[in-house]
Design a protein around this motif. Structure first.
Motif, mmCIF file in Angstrom:
data_model
loop_
_atom_site.group_PDB
_atom_site.id
_atom_site.type_symbol
_atom_site.label_atom_id
_atom_site.label_comp_id
_atom_site.label_asym_id
_atom_site.label_seq_id
_atom_site.Cartn_x
_atom_site.Cartn_y
_atom_site.Cartn_z
ATOM 1 N N TYR A 169 0.816 -1.211 0.000
ATOM 2 C CA TYR A 169 0.000 0.000 0.000
ATOM 3 C C TYR A 169 0.855 1.269 0.000
ATOM 4 O O TYR A 169 0.513 2.254 -0.621
ATOM 5 C CB TYR A 169 -0.924 -0.021 1.216
ATOM 6 N N PHE A 170 1.994 1.253 0.729
ATOM 7 C CA PHE A 170 2.852 2.435 0.852
ATOM 8 C C PHE A 170 3.998 2.425 -0.150
ATOM 9 O O PHE A 170 4.960 3.159 -0.014
ATOM 10 C CB PHE A 170 3.419 2.526 2.275
ATOM 11 N N ASN A 200 3.291 -2.416 13.749
ATOM 12 C CA ASN A 200 3.347 -3.786 14.250
ATOM 13 C C ASN A 200 4.770 -4.157 14.677
ATOM 14 O O ASN A 200 5.030 -5.268 15.117
ATOM 15 C CB ASN A 200 2.803 -4.790 13.225
ATOM 16 N N ALA A 201 5.708 -3.210 14.535
ATOM 17 C CA ALA A 201 7.106 -3.423 14.901
ATOM 18 C C ALA A 201 7.639 -2.170 15.585
ATOM 19 O O ALA A 201 7.091 -1.081 15.429
ATOM 20 C CB ALA A 201 7.935 -3.748 13.656
ATOM 21 N N GLU A 211 2.842 -6.699 5.820
ATOM 22 C CA GLU A 211 3.915 -5.707 5.772
ATOM 23 C C GLU A 211 4.368 -5.356 7.184
ATOM 24 O O GLU A 211 3.564 -5.233 8.103
ATOM 25 C CB GLU A 211 3.462 -4.439 5.049
ATOM 26 N N ILE A 212 5.669 -5.198 7.337
ATOM 27 C CA ILE A 212 6.268 -4.812 8.614
ATOM 28 C C ILE A 212 6.376 -3.296 8.629
ATOM 29 O O ILE A 212 6.930 -2.690 7.706
ATOM 30 C CB ILE A 212 7.638 -5.487 8.787
ATOM 31 N N LEU A 213 5.839 -2.666 9.693
ATOM 32 C CA LEU A 213 5.756 -1.208 9.791
ATOM 33 C C LEU A 213 6.183 -0.748 11.176
ATOM 34 O O LEU A 213 5.857 -1.396 12.167
ATOM 35 C CB LEU A 213 4.308 -0.759 9.547
ATOM 36 N N TYR A 214 6.897 0.388 11.249
ATOM 37 C CA TYR A 214 7.218 0.976 12.548
ATOM 38 C C TYR A 214 7.003 2.477 12.499
ATOM 39 O O TYR A 214 6.886 3.064 11.424
ATOM 40 C CB TYR A 214 8.635 0.605 13.007
ATOM 41 N N HIS A 246 6.668 3.451 7.419
ATOM 42 C CA HIS A 246 6.107 4.084 8.627
ATOM 43 C C HIS A 246 4.618 3.802 8.734
ATOM 44 O O HIS A 246 3.898 3.742 7.733
ATOM 45 C CB HIS A 246 6.309 5.598 8.558
ATOM 46 N N HIS A 247 4.174 3.694 9.976
ATOM 47 C CA HIS A 247 2.744 3.669 10.264
ATOM 48 C C HIS A 247 2.551 4.180 11.688
ATOM 49 O O HIS A 247 3.358 3.879 12.569
ATOM 50 C CB HIS A 247 2.183 2.251 10.131
#
Length: 121
Positions: free
Chosen positions: A19-20, A84-85, A104-107, A79-80
Motif C-alpha cells: 500500500y505504501f 506492528n514493529a 507488511e512490517i511497519l514501525y 512508517h505507520h
C-alpha cells in the motif's frame, strides 16, 4: 512484483510492493518480541545527515548526535502510526504485535529521532 529475500537473525523477510510502495514483508508468522532485523549502514553525524538532505539521507538515531544512514532492507521498512514493529537497543527491529506471513512490517518513524529537523507529511 519485485521480491528480494533477506535472512535475518530469527526469521526471513522479503521486499515487495504494498500500500505504501516498496516495503518489507514477513516470510512467515512472527510472534511478539521476536527480532525482525538489525538496521545497518554507515554511521554518520546529524550534520552529515542534514547535509545529505531529506531525499538522500535515511538516518536512524542511535545516540545524541550519531545516526546510521540505513541501508536495505531496513531503509524500506515503512512508517505507520499504528505499527506492528518497534525498535529496541537503538537499532534492532522487533515484533510488537503478532505479524502474519505476507503482512507488511511497519514501525513509527517518530520514535527514532529526538530532534525536529526531519518531518513527514
Amino acid at each position: 512484483m519485485e521480491i528480494k529475500s533477506f535472512n535475518t537473525t530469527s526469521l526471513s523477510v522479503y521486499t515487495g510492493r504494498g500500500y505504501f510502495g516498496r516495503g518489507v514483508f514477513a516470510a512467515r508468522n512472527m510472534s511478539k518480541r521476536e527480532v525482525i532485523l538489525t538496521f545497518t549502514g554507515k554511521v554518520i553525524s546529524l550534520r552529515e545527515a542534514l547535509a545529505k538532505g531529506e531525499k538522500e539521507a535515511n538516518p536512524l538515531q542511535i545516540d545524541t548526535n550519531t545516526y546510521i544512514d540505513i541501508q536495505e532492507p531496513g531503509v524500506i521498512v515503512n512508517h505507520h502510526c499504528n505499527p506492528n514493529a518497534g525498535i529496541i537497543n537503538t537499532k534492532t527491529l522487533i515484533v510488537l504485535t503478532d505479524i502474519y506471513k505476507g503482512e507488511e512490517i511497519l514501525y513509527d518513524y517518530s520514535t527514532t529521532m529526538s530532534e525536529n529537523s526531519w518531518t513527514m507529511v
